[in-house]
Scaffold this motif. Structure first.
Motif, mmCIF file in Angstrom:
data_model
loop_
_atom_site.group_PDB
_atom_site.id
_atom_site.type_symbol
_atom_site.label_atom_id
_atom_site.label_comp_id
_atom_site.label_asym_id
_atom_site.label_seq_id
_atom_site.Cartn_x
_atom_site.Cartn_y
_atom_site.Cartn_z
ATOM 1 N N PHE A 29 1.036 -1.170 0.044
ATOM 2 C CA PHE A 29 0.175 -0.034 -0.006
ATOM 3 C C PHE A 29 1.001 1.305 0.022
ATOM 4 C CE2 PHE A 29 -2.169 -3.427 2.570
ATOM 5 C CZ PHE A 29 -3.186 -3.485 1.810
ATOM 6 N N GLU A 30 0.395 2.415 -0.436
ATOM 7 C CA GLU A 30 0.880 3.742 -0.254
ATOM 8 C C GLU A 30 -0.049 4.769 0.096
ATOM 9 O OE1 GLU A 30 2.579 6.763 -3.670
ATOM 10 O OE2 GLU A 30 2.589 4.747 -4.182
ATOM 11 N N ALA A 31 0.420 5.748 0.767
ATOM 12 C CA ALA A 31 -0.345 6.654 1.416
ATOM 13 C C ALA A 31 0.480 7.861 1.691
ATOM 14 C CB ALA A 31 -1.259 6.511 3.017
ATOM 15 N N GLN A 32 -0.377 9.134 1.531
ATOM 16 C CA GLN A 32 0.528 10.555 1.570
ATOM 17 C C GLN A 32 -0.490 11.555 1.762
ATOM 18 O OE1 GLN A 32 1.857 10.512 -2.535
ATOM 19 N NE2 GLN A 32 1.269 12.692 -2.475
ATOM 20 N N PHE A 33 -0.039 12.499 2.270
ATOM 21 C CA PHE A 33 -0.606 14.050 2.109
ATOM 22 C C PHE A 33 -0.181 14.840 0.950
ATOM 23 C CE2 PHE A 33 -1.615 12.909 6.705
ATOM 24 C CZ PHE A 33 -2.804 13.154 6.742
ATOM 25 N N LYS A 34 -0.835 15.056 0.265
ATOM 26 C CA LYS A 34 -0.373 15.958 -1.055
ATOM 27 C C LYS A 34 0.305 17.222 -0.842
ATOM 28 C CE LYS A 34 -2.155 17.792 -5.367
ATOM 29 N NZ LYS A 34 -3.485 18.038 -6.126
ATOM 30 N N ASN A 35 -0.291 17.850 0.158
ATOM 31 C CA ASN A 35 0.408 19.152 0.617
ATOM 32 C C ASN A 35 1.114 18.670 1.739
ATOM 33 O OD1 ASN A 35 1.246 21.555 1.987
ATOM 34 N ND2 ASN A 35 -0.314 22.694 0.868
ATOM 35 N N ALA A 36 2.469 18.487 1.636
ATOM 36 C CA ALA A 36 3.492 17.963 3.018
ATOM 37 C C ALA A 36 3.461 18.919 3.961
ATOM 38 C CB ALA A 36 4.673 17.531 2.230
ATOM 39 N N GLU A 37 3.759 20.379 3.744
ATOM 40 C CA GLU A 37 3.475 21.436 4.716
ATOM 41 C C GLU A 37 2.412 21.608 5.384
ATOM 42 O OE1 GLU A 37 5.437 25.821 5.368
ATOM 43 O OE2 GLU A 37 5.852 24.513 3.585
ATOM 44 N N GLU A 38 1.310 21.511 4.807
ATOM 45 C CA GLU A 38 -0.037 21.897 5.496
ATOM 46 C C GLU A 38 -0.558 20.712 6.072
ATOM 47 O OE1 GLU A 38 -1.484 24.633 6.194
ATOM 48 O OE2 GLU A 38 0.066 25.835 5.278
ATOM 49 N N PHE A 39 -0.079 19.329 5.514
ATOM 50 C CA PHE A 39 -0.765 17.976 5.858
ATOM 51 C C PHE A 39 -2.246 17.859 5.327
ATOM 52 C CE2 PHE A 39 0.933 14.219 8.353
ATOM 53 C CZ PHE A 39 1.946 14.191 7.882
ATOM 54 N N THR A 40 -2.479 18.356 4.282
ATOM 55 C CA THR A 40 -3.880 18.163 3.673
ATOM 56 C C THR A 40 -3.934 17.308 2.366
ATOM 57 O OG1 THR A 40 -3.522 20.322 2.309
ATOM 58 C CG2 THR A 40 -4.462 20.499 4.633
#
Length: 374
Positions: free
Chosen positions: A297-308
């Motif tokens: 699996f893979e997961a992330q926050f698209k905006n790494a600074e705002e965590f959104t």
């Protein structure tokens, strides 16, 4: 075509295109044969490219080359959003969805709506452009499926996390609100209000262990981030090296680690000490059986600074052979299995956010108590 613009190619672009290795000898023969020209297998690519580029070309020549040289399709990561419907039903959602094609023309997109039981499926076809790519890759036709269903009074919206689909999703929710004279807002999985690097990393550490019915196996890829505009500036750090780096004006914003048992490595612990936190992760899980395949699996926050912009992807599985061995190549999941695993990731992410929110609140309460006692 895109919003009234026409993309065209010149003889230099065609000359360069025929030199690309993606265009095989068989492709070249087909291109010439469409002009009624038979070419020899011994003809050099240079001679063929020079000759063909001097001919008159039309839209169909562009299409023929773009089909062979255009950007390959890729799987978009998925995301989930929630809308408190306040008593509205899936019928109101479907009515608004049927109006989408007229409302999203500005995004060069169209929508096709299907009703499947208590769910609504919206197939969005659109085009994206990138003028930094070669002429035959600048325009790419894409499609994304928006799945809509109501659960516990909330509209669940599952969709690919792309700019166009996000815009379409917002238009849809606004249309539902206008048609029914109510106010609706879209909620998503995010940690925008929590800036602690430790808490953000803890989200992913919690996520990879919370897939229902699956046991954690390994973390193979970790992507970490260290925002430049942090307020702490390593005030609590004891490292002379870090202070020297700051004095020199050096700042590393992103880094990645790949391997086995990455979360247990001394390297990542050292980067945590420098202020880095995880924003993207690739991990593996197994079922509770000795002969389970390994799921990735893979997961992330698209905006790494705002965590959104939380998104996820069920990448595939490594099939179990025997004797503790697995296939080296990864297989893709069926659509049904991918959806089932996606729901597990969504629920695990919700639990992780709740866990962080609870521990953050508890810490705040402890601080208040200490302040009163002092």
């Amino acid at each position: 075509m895109n919003s009234g613009n026409l993309y065209s190619i010149n003889d230099k672009a065609i000359y360069d295109a025929l030199h690309q290795s993606k265009l095989t000898k068989s492709d070249l023969k087909e291109l010439f044969l469409a002009r009624g020209i038979v070419i020899s297998s011994d003809a050099s690519r240079e001679d063929l490219a020079r000759y063909f580029s001097r001919l008159l070309h039309d839209y169909y020549d562009y299409q023929a080359l773009a089909k062979r040289l255009g950007s390959s399709s890729r799987r978009d990561k998925s995301t989930i959003s929630y809308v408190d419907m306040g008593g509205l039903t899936i019928d109101e959602v479907e009515d608004a969805a049927h109006e989408l094609s007229d409302l999203i023309k500005e995004y060069d997109a169209t929508a096709q709506v299907n009703r499947i039981g208590d769910k609504v499926e919206v197939l969005v076809n659109y085009r994206i452009t990138n003028f930094n790519k070669n002429e035959f890759s600048q325009v790419v036709n894409r499609e994304g499926v928006i799945d809509l269903e109501i659960e516990d009074g909330k509209l669940l919206i599952r969709s690919p996390l792309t700019d166009t689909v996000e815009n379409v999703k917002e238009v849809l929710v606004e249309s539902v609100a206008v048609n029914n004279d109510v106010e609706l807002s879209i909620e998503s999985i995010n940690m925008k209000g929590i800036s602690s690097a430790e808490k953000r990393t803890e989200f992913f550490e919690h996520l990879v262990h919370q897939l229902d019915g699956l046991a954690h196996h390994d973390v193979t890829d970790v992507y970490i981030y260290n925002p430049k505009n942090k307020s702490d500036d390593f005030e609590d750090s004891d490292s002379d090296i870090e202070e020297e780096v700051l004095d020199l004006g050096v700042h590393i914003t992103r880094a990645s680690l790949k391997g086995e048992k990455v979360l247990l490595s001394e390297e990542i612990k050292g980067l945590y000490d420098k202020g880095f936190y995880i924003w993207k992760i690739v991990w593996q899980a197994v079922e509770n059986s000795f002969d389970s395949d390994i799921y990735e699996f893979e997961a992330q926050f698209k905006n790494a600074e705002e965590f959104t912009g939380f998104s996820y992807l069920a990448r595939g599985y490594y099939k179990y052979k025997e004797g503790g061995e697995y296939n080296s190549s990864r297989n893709g999941f069926s659509d049904i299995m991918e959806r089932k695993l996606g729901v597990k990731i969504e629920k695990a992410a919700q639990l992780a956010v709740q866990h962080i929110a609870n521990t953050d609140s508890e810490q705040l309460g402890d601080d208040d108590d200490q302040g009163e006692s002092s």
